[in-house]
Design a protein around this motif. Sequence first.
Motif, PDB file in Angstrom:
ATOM      1  N   ASP A  11       0.836  -1.204   0.000  1.00 31.40           N
ATOM      2  CA  ASP A  11       0.000   0.000   0.000  1.00 31.40           C
ATOM      3  C   ASP A  11       0.872   1.256   0.000  1.00 31.40           C
ATOM      4  OD1 ASP A  11      -2.384   1.393   0.008  1.00 31.40           O
ATOM      5  OD2 ASP A  11      -2.679   1.256   2.179  1.00 31.40           O
ATOM      6  N   SER A  16       2.259   1.841  -3.330  1.00 33.80           N
ATOM      7  CA  SER A  16       1.229   2.276  -4.283  1.00 33.80           C
ATOM      8  C   SER A  16       0.865   3.749  -4.074  1.00 33.80           C
ATOM      9  CB  SER A  16      -0.017   1.402  -4.173  1.00 33.80           C
ATOM     10  OG  SER A  16      -0.777   1.795  -3.058  1.00 33.80           O
ATOM     11  N   HIS A  17       0.901   4.222  -2.835  1.00 33.72           N
ATOM     12  CA  HIS A  17       0.563   5.638  -2.608  1.00 33.72           C
ATOM     13  C   HIS A  17       1.582   6.552  -3.273  1.00 33.72           C
ATOM     14  CE1 HIS A  17      -1.892   4.340   1.138  1.00 33.72           C
ATOM     15  NE2 HIS A  17      -2.521   4.122   0.007  1.00 33.72           N
ATOM     16  N   HIS A  19      -5.991   2.431  -7.095  1.00 38.44           N
ATOM     17  CA  HIS A  19      -6.858   2.445  -5.916  1.00 38.44           C
ATOM     18  C   HIS A  19      -8.328   2.294  -6.299  1.00 38.44           C
ATOM     19  CE1 HIS A  19      -3.500   3.149  -3.354  1.00 38.44           C
ATOM     20  NE2 HIS A  19      -4.284   3.167  -2.295  1.00 38.44           N
ATOM     21  N   HIS A  64      -6.731  -4.603   1.442  1.00 36.40           N
ATOM     22  CA  HIS A  64      -6.453  -3.527   0.480  1.00 36.40           C
ATOM     23  C   HIS A  64      -5.091  -3.678  -0.210  1.00 36.40           C
ATOM     24  CE1 HIS A  64      -6.229   0.490  -1.183  1.00 36.40           C
ATOM     25  NE2 HIS A  64      -5.251   0.851  -0.357  1.00 36.40           N
ATOM     26  N   LEU A 108      -4.026  -4.424  -4.205  1.00 33.95           N
ATOM     27  CA  LEU A 108      -3.148  -3.533  -4.974  1.00 33.95           C
ATOM     28  C   LEU A 108      -1.992  -4.292  -5.610  1.00 33.95           C
ATOM     29  CD1 LEU A 108      -2.992  -0.519  -2.491  1.00 33.95           C
ATOM     30  CD2 LEU A 108      -3.928  -0.439  -4.812  1.00 33.95           C
TER      31      LEU A 108
HETATM   32 ZN    ZN Z   1      -3.949   2.556  -0.337  1.00 34.36          ZN
END
Ligand code: ZN
Length: 408
Positions: free
Chosen positions: A195, A198-199, A275, A290, A294
Amino acid sequence: MKAFEFYAPTDHIFGEGVVDQIGERLAAAGWKKALIVYGQGSVVKSGLLDKVKGKLDAAGVAYVDLGGVRPNPEVGLVREGIEKVRAEGCDCILAVGGGSAIDCAKAIGFGVPYEGDVWDFFCGKAKITDCLPIAVVLTIPATGSEASGSCVISNDEVKAKNGAAGDIFRPKLAFLDPTLTFTLPPYQTAAGATDIISHVCERFFSGVGEVPISDLISTGIVRTVIDATPIVLEEPENYDARANIVWAGTLAHNDISGCGRSMNPAARAGGWESHALEHAISAYEPEITHGAGLAVVMPAWMRYVWREDPQRFLLFGYEVFGIEPLEEGDEGYESEEQAIEWAVEATIDELAAFFQEIGMPATLGDFGITAENLDEICDIVADAKGEEFGGFKKLNRADVKAIFESCL
Ligand code: ZN
Ligand code: NZQ
């Protein structure tokens, strides 16, 4: 470099033992009664909840509890929390946990002063203008919700998982003690790492070209996470590696890595395509984590869109993995086009391989999702994002379906 506004009102209190300060810090802020929001038991088991309560007692800060927040938090519990705050007269919300507890706390915080139903904020019916103050004790580095201006809530009744954005609900206090993450299971550790990466990527591949300062902050965060995650999977109590991941998680989503990369100075950089795809998957099946979702959709999205701007991928590949395209004269060189394609594909392959090495799934099939489920998942994307969305490349329903199909 595009115009931007960077607003980071969170007081980050970082280091081993910082939770000891929680009572005095809340009291100093003038808050008298907290709603403590937490998940499904990890903070009870670890003794963290009792410790927090002891510190609040000692400082004369009253509290009531709201436990049981599930991963992919649901609006039903948010509504319950809003009622509890009103009935008990709480003046702040204290989340003890991960993104799910934090987002539940945020939604309660801005739901309390609103007369209508809190879901209105997640389906475009109302704008957030007020919020009770939020404080956070973070137990999992992942979402960056401890300092972010976003809040993601699921609604099982309408099969949706939508975000709300706003600076007003960014937490005022974030207690970041890396030792609290020692108890994380490997799967959650890896999903959190995914995550975080990915951000950064959502902002890095925003459709705006080079912004060296933000590009190097971004790739530095990704490299840190790629270096530290295998270490903590081997040694869950490695303080420095855990600490670097915790801080990476916060920086990845407090917007610092996207400065100068948004077409709209008032909005976050990036089209947030991965997302949008993942949120639809975990709205469809709330058991899906989550970060794990991803790990499947982000490389697929990258393979689908990279031709829009190969230079972004070459820079990412070079800074993160040291990958450089072959040059004329090198063995195997055929053409510039082929050299770029190889370097970009190698970059995406490396990223996908990293996710799998740390234990993340590779296909939608790993979640039990099959081709028959895709239309319904595409409907969820369309309900949340409209007919077309995205920054790096506009995606319509056919594109979304093609990306999902490539993940089966
Ligand atoms: Zn996220
Ligand atoms: O529920 P408990 O028992 O606490 O267990 C949790 C949960 O099962 C466990 N856990 C957390 N800290 C632990 C621990 N177990 C042992 N030791 C610890 N120290 O880990 C599991 C996952 O927790 P959760 O809070 O759900 O994880 P995460 O922080 O990844 O949050 C995910 C949610 O945040 C949303 C996601 O979509 C998802 O709903 N996001 C929020 C964002 C934001 N507000 O800025 C941005 C993100 O992109 C994301 O969409």
